[in-house]
Design a protein around this motif. Structure first.
Motif, PDB file in Angstrom:
ATOM      1  N   ASP A   1       0.810  -1.221   0.000  1.00  0.00           N
ATOM      2  CA  ASP A   1       0.000   0.000   0.000  1.00  0.00           C
ATOM      3  C   ASP A   1       0.843   1.271   0.000  1.00  0.00           C
ATOM      4  O   ASP A   1       0.295   2.361   0.150  1.00  0.00           O
ATOM      5  CB  ASP A   1      -0.975  -0.014   1.188  1.00  0.00           C
ATOM      6  CG  ASP A   1      -0.270  -0.251   2.512  1.00  0.00           C
ATOM      7  OD1 ASP A   1       0.960  -0.500   2.503  1.00  0.00           O
ATOM      8  OD2 ASP A   1      -0.956  -0.187   3.548  1.00  0.00           O
TER       9      ASP A   1
ATOM     10  N   CYS B   1      -4.521  -4.913  -2.554  1.00  0.00           N
ATOM     11  CA  CYS B   1      -4.713  -3.920  -1.491  1.00  0.00           C
ATOM     12  C   CYS B   1      -6.190  -3.779  -1.134  1.00  0.00           C
ATOM     13  O   CYS B   1      -6.545  -3.686   0.042  1.00  0.00           O
ATOM     14  CB  CYS B   1      -4.167  -2.558  -1.921  1.00  0.00           C
ATOM     15  SG  CYS B   1      -2.388  -2.456  -1.878  1.00  0.00           S
ATOM     16  N   GLU B   2      -7.021  -3.763  -2.170  1.00  0.00           N
ATOM     17  CA  GLU B   2      -8.460  -3.633  -1.913  1.00  0.00           C
ATOM     18  C   GLU B   2      -8.967  -4.795  -1.066  1.00  0.00           C
ATOM     19  O   GLU B   2      -9.904  -4.652  -0.286  1.00  0.00           O
ATOM     20  CB  GLU B   2      -9.233  -3.572  -3.246  1.00  0.00           C
ATOM     21  CG  GLU B   2      -9.049  -2.246  -3.983  1.00  0.00           C
ATOM     22  CD  GLU B   2      -9.393  -2.347  -5.477  1.00  0.00           C
ATOM     23  OE1 GLU B   2     -10.060  -3.322  -5.870  1.00  0.00           O
ATOM     24  OE2 GLU B   2      -8.964  -1.443  -6.240  1.00  0.00           O
TER      25      GLU B   2
ATOM     26  N   ASP C   1      -7.376  -6.051   1.229  1.00  0.00           N
ATOM     27  CA  ASP C   1      -6.611  -5.936   2.465  1.00  0.00           C
ATOM     28  C   ASP C   1      -5.432  -6.914   2.527  1.00  0.00           C
ATOM     29  O   ASP C   1      -4.954  -7.270   3.589  1.00  0.00           O
ATOM     30  CB  ASP C   1      -7.507  -6.093   3.704  1.00  0.00           C
ATOM     31  CG  ASP C   1      -6.987  -5.197   4.826  1.00  0.00           C
ATOM     32  OD1 ASP C   1      -6.351  -4.168   4.507  1.00  0.00           O
ATOM     33  OD2 ASP C   1      -7.189  -5.547   5.995  1.00  0.00           O
TER      34      ASP C   1
ATOM     35  N   ARG D   1      -2.127  -6.532   2.062  1.00  0.00           N
ATOM     36  CA  ARG D   1      -1.184  -5.427   1.860  1.00  0.00           C
ATOM     37  C   ARG D   1       0.264  -5.811   2.142  1.00  0.00           C
ATOM     38  O   ARG D   1       1.106  -4.977   2.343  1.00  0.00           O
ATOM     39  CB  ARG D   1      -1.590  -4.243   2.731  1.00  0.00           C
ATOM     40  CG  ARG D   1      -2.970  -3.761   2.364  1.00  0.00           C
ATOM     41  CD  ARG D   1      -3.357  -2.524   3.108  1.00  0.00           C
ATOM     42  NE  ARG D   1      -4.774  -2.266   2.881  1.00  0.00           N
ATOM     43  CZ  ARG D   1      -5.378  -1.181   3.273  1.00  0.00           C
ATOM     44  NH1 ARG D   1      -4.697  -0.259   3.915  1.00  0.00           N
ATOM     45  NH2 ARG D   1      -6.658  -1.031   3.037  1.00  0.00           N
TER      46      ARG D   1
ATOM     47  N   THR E   1      -0.108  -7.518   6.927  1.00  0.00           N
ATOM     48  CA  THR E   1      -1.504  -7.955   7.057  1.00  0.00           C
ATOM     49  C   THR E   1      -1.619  -9.481   6.903  1.00  0.00           C
ATOM     50  O   THR E   1      -2.714 -10.020   6.750  1.00  0.00           O
ATOM     51  CB  THR E   1      -2.404  -7.277   6.002  1.00  0.00           C
ATOM     52  OG1 THR E   1      -1.853  -7.545   4.700  1.00  0.00           O
ATOM     53  CG2 THR E   1      -2.497  -5.783   6.200  1.00  0.00           C
TER      54      THR E   1
END
Ligand code: 3HC
Length: 687
Positions: free
Chosen positions: A528, A546-547, A549, A551, A555
């Motif tokens: 990100d 990234c969308e 999550d 990342r 994460t």
């Protein structure tokens, strides 16, 4: 005083013969030095009035090793073994007097003396491993006989230098004498040897033993560190030979393995890097006559990861730092992170609590740029936005004292444009640190159109002061390192779009010798970076990750899936996303061979390096190699991209680029310089 040859003298002080070597800069064992030592020892042994012999060096150091520049050439003059035989079998005690550094062949000379004395500041070591070698003059057999197998393993595979006090405790040095009084100390020691009739101790006659498990454990513990390198394993095998075989048999093993290494590509690359690193310090139009400016205080703008890391470099070197942030909270956080980093180092025993406090005491924070008025150097480390940077530099122009250096840590922006915001572009320079800035050795020093010579000279010197390798580069997007990296990134993405998986690309580059591939790297850094949820439109694989999550490591998922110990596994989710993209784009994924992955990622970088040279944005090809080795984890045993290209031959690089150009277009169009050199049968080294 009798001159033995141009670099060696022999004098007698009472009944002590003193052989003095003086071959600047570091008394390396060139043929001249070997001849001088040989004839000097011969004369001293034959002198009936000499009862003991001291070997000492003039200048900054004892013998710093074999003369690396002579490797690969025809050998002439006395061999090092001839010299050593004379010394070790001398009927008179031989005492080596050490100051500066006794390294490699230098220590191996000292190890055939019957005794060694040193001043407290002296250091000894066998750093051959860093040149892709092993100690080839008996060091592998003698060192373990003094310090034991375990310590020999550690010293020889790390190449570390050991201080005189520690060397004394290990038995490598027999006596530490007063600083500045080496000659007197060594002569007094020699007299004592005579007076007390001490034996002619030969290290070769000592015994060494070790449990085989010591070697197995050592190999296992260091497997990651040694990955890809040939020399560490050869060093280990020599120490095993020292333990398992009689001395002369051990020497044979040492000789054979040394010859294998010294004629191999890895050592050639590592020796090249040794000289390349020193060469990078030399700027054709900024000679030693250019005066440098005193840097006694540094201001850093931005207390984020970069600003904090940059500050630590100066604090470590004893230079006070003032950090400026916009908000108290960010400032407190930044200062807190620095303290925490130091505390962690102290916990690992690598720093005393006292040192932590000293460093923190030299650090101050402020919310006002005007507090930087008295700094000799100010480094801006805010995020990459030209308008913000120009605004800061315009303000600094009004605040900074005359003559202060104004530096930007930008990693790709135009330093000339930043400088144009000031009335003193001659004081502006780029100082591009690499993350983590307190760890990575590289400092790209970006010379603007108008940067003055003293500012350049000061920056180069400063790099050394803070333990970095400074490389001077010119203004262009991404400078040298990131400009070439972007070629690799483009190919990595393209390969994935055509059918390779991220882990395929990463594996090939990892096997080549990089610590990790580009996708694992992205996961580590965070996918990100530069991504925003508002602007994200599922237009790239990274955006989709990234969308979701995913990342990166933080994460628990990115290109890869991670377990709780951050071990990476290829991810079916990522695979599916990639397949969906291919389907949408109407491409037919194909199997991509490892060779293609390697050639497309590496050869495009080399091609970009050639363009950088064409445009004069790097002074020499070896500077590019130093950037890549110290900033991007290029395996040192492959000598950097430009050396690698030379080693496989430019015609091959050219031919493959043309091959891909025919298939995929001008991203592979060979640089004119590459065409020219390949056509002339030359390499980048010939520029
Ligand atoms: N051979 C040839 N040149 C050498 C040299 C060597 N062993 N060691 C240093 N030099 C040259 C450098 O290239 C440099 O030349 P330049 O001024 O033209 O650039 C000059 O000496 C000064 O060197 P540094 O800039 O590195 O000076 P420093 O004071 O910073 O460091 C040093 C001094 C610690 C001795 C460092 O130069 C060093 O680590 N040298 C290499 C030591 C080494 O690796 N020795 C082992 C050699 S291999 C060997 O001995 C094989 C044997 O086992 C048979």
């Amino acid at each position: 005083m009798a001159a033995i040859n141009s670099v060696t003298d022999l004098v007698r002080e009472g009944d002590i013969a003193v052989i003095t070597l003086n071959s600047p800069p570091v008394n390396a064992l060139s043929s001249n030095v070997r001849d001088g030592l040989h004839d000097g020892f011969k004369a001293a042994i034959e002198d009936p009035d000499a009862k003991a012999i001291v070997l000492i060096c003039d200048g900054r150091t004892f013998i710093a090793g074999a003369d690396i520049s002579e490797f690969g050439g025809a050998s002439k003059g006395a061999s090092l073994f001839d010299v050593q035989n004379l010394m070790e079998n001398s009927p008179k005690p031989v005492i080596a007097a050490i100051h500066g550094t006794a390294l490699g062949g230098g220590l191996e000379v000292a190890l055939v003396a019957h005794y060694r004395v040193a001043v407290p500041s002296a250091k000894v070591g066998l750093p051959e491993v860093n040149l892709g070698l092993l100690p080839g003059a008996g060091g592998t057999q003698r060192l373990p006989r003094i310090v034991g197998a375990q310590k020999a393993l550690e010293m020889m595979t790390s190449g570390s230098h050991v201080g005189a006090k520690a060397a004394n405790a290990m038995g490598l040095v027999d006596e530490v004498v007063e600083e500045g009084k080496l000659r007197e100390g060594a002569i007094a020691f020699a007299k004592r040897v005579l007076a007390e009739n001490l034996p002619l101790k030969k290290v070769r006659d000592r015994e060494v033993s070790a449990d085989p498990q010591v070697f197995a454990d050592f190999r296992k513990a260091n497997a990651r560190k040694f990955r890809g390198f040939k020399a560490p394993e050869s060093n280990i095998q020599c120490i095993e030979a020292a333990v398992n075989l009689p001395f002369d048999e051990g020497l044979k093993v040492e000789r054979q393995l040394f010859m294998e290494l010294v004629t191999g590509a890895q050592s050639a690359a590592q020796r090249y890097v040794f000289f390349a690193e020193r060469q990078a310090n030399k700027i054709p139009d900024v000679g030693p006559e250019v005066e440098t400016l005193p840097i006694k205080s540094v201001g850093v703008i931005g207390a984020g990861t970069m600003g904090g890391g940059i500050s630590m470099n100066f604090l470590n070197a004893g230079i006070p730092v003032k950090i400026v942030e916009m908000k108290q909270e960010a400032l407190d956080r930044g200062l807190g992170v620095i303290r925490k980093n130091y505390e962690n180092t102290a916990k690992k025993g690598r720093l005393t609590q006292d040192d932590v406090e000293k460093r923190m005491a030299a650090l101050s924070g402020s919310l006002e740029l005007s507090d930087l008025a008295d700094c000799d150097l100010i480094i801006e480390a805010v995020f990459e936005n030209m308008e913000i940077k120009k605004d800061i530099f315009a303000k600094l122009d009004k605040i900074a004292k005359p003559g202060a250096i104004l530096a930007s840590n930008t990693s790709y922006l135009n330093v000339d444009e930043i400088a144009s915001a000031t009335s003193r572009p001659e004081s502006v320079i780029g100082l591009h640190f690499f993350s983590p800035a307190n760890v990575m050795r590289l400092l790209e020093i970006v010379r603007g159109d108008k940067t003055s010579k003293p500012v350049i000279a000061t920056s180069m010197k400063l790099a050394k002061t803070i333990g970095k390798v400074g490389v001077l580069v010119g203004v262009c997007p991404g400078f040298v390192g990131n400009r070439m990296l972007s070629q690799r990134q483009q190919q990595a993405q393209a390969l994935v779009a055509e059918g390779a998986m991220p882990w395929d690309v990463d594996r090939v580059l990892y096997d080549f010798g990089f610590p990790m591939g580009p996708f694992a790297m992205s996961d580590l850094a965070g996918l990100d970076i530069g991504w925003s949820a508002e602007k994200s439109s599922s237009s790239t694989i990274r955006e989709v990750l990234c969308e979701m999550d995913r990342r990166g490591q933080k994460t628990g998922a990115g290109y890869y899936d991670y377990d709780e110990n951050r071990n990476a596994k290829p991810s079916p989710v990522t695979e599916k996303i990639i397949q969906d993209f291919a389907a949408k784009a109407g491409t037919n994924p194909r199997k991509i061979e490892d060779d293609e992955i390697l050639e497309r990622t590496i050869f495009t970088m080399i091609n970009e390096g050639a363009k950088i040279l064409e445009e004069g944005k790097a002074i020499r090809a070896s500077d590019i190699d130093i950037v890549w080795i110290n900033g991007y984890g290029w395996p040192v045993y492959r000598g950097g991209p430009m050396h690698y290209a030379d080693s496989i031959g430019l015609p091959k690089v050219l031919e493959r680029l043309k091959h891909y150009q025919a298939q995929m277009g001008d991203a592979f169009k060979p640089a004119a310089l590459l065409e020219k050199l390949a056509g002339e049968g030359k390499g980048f080294k010939d520029l």
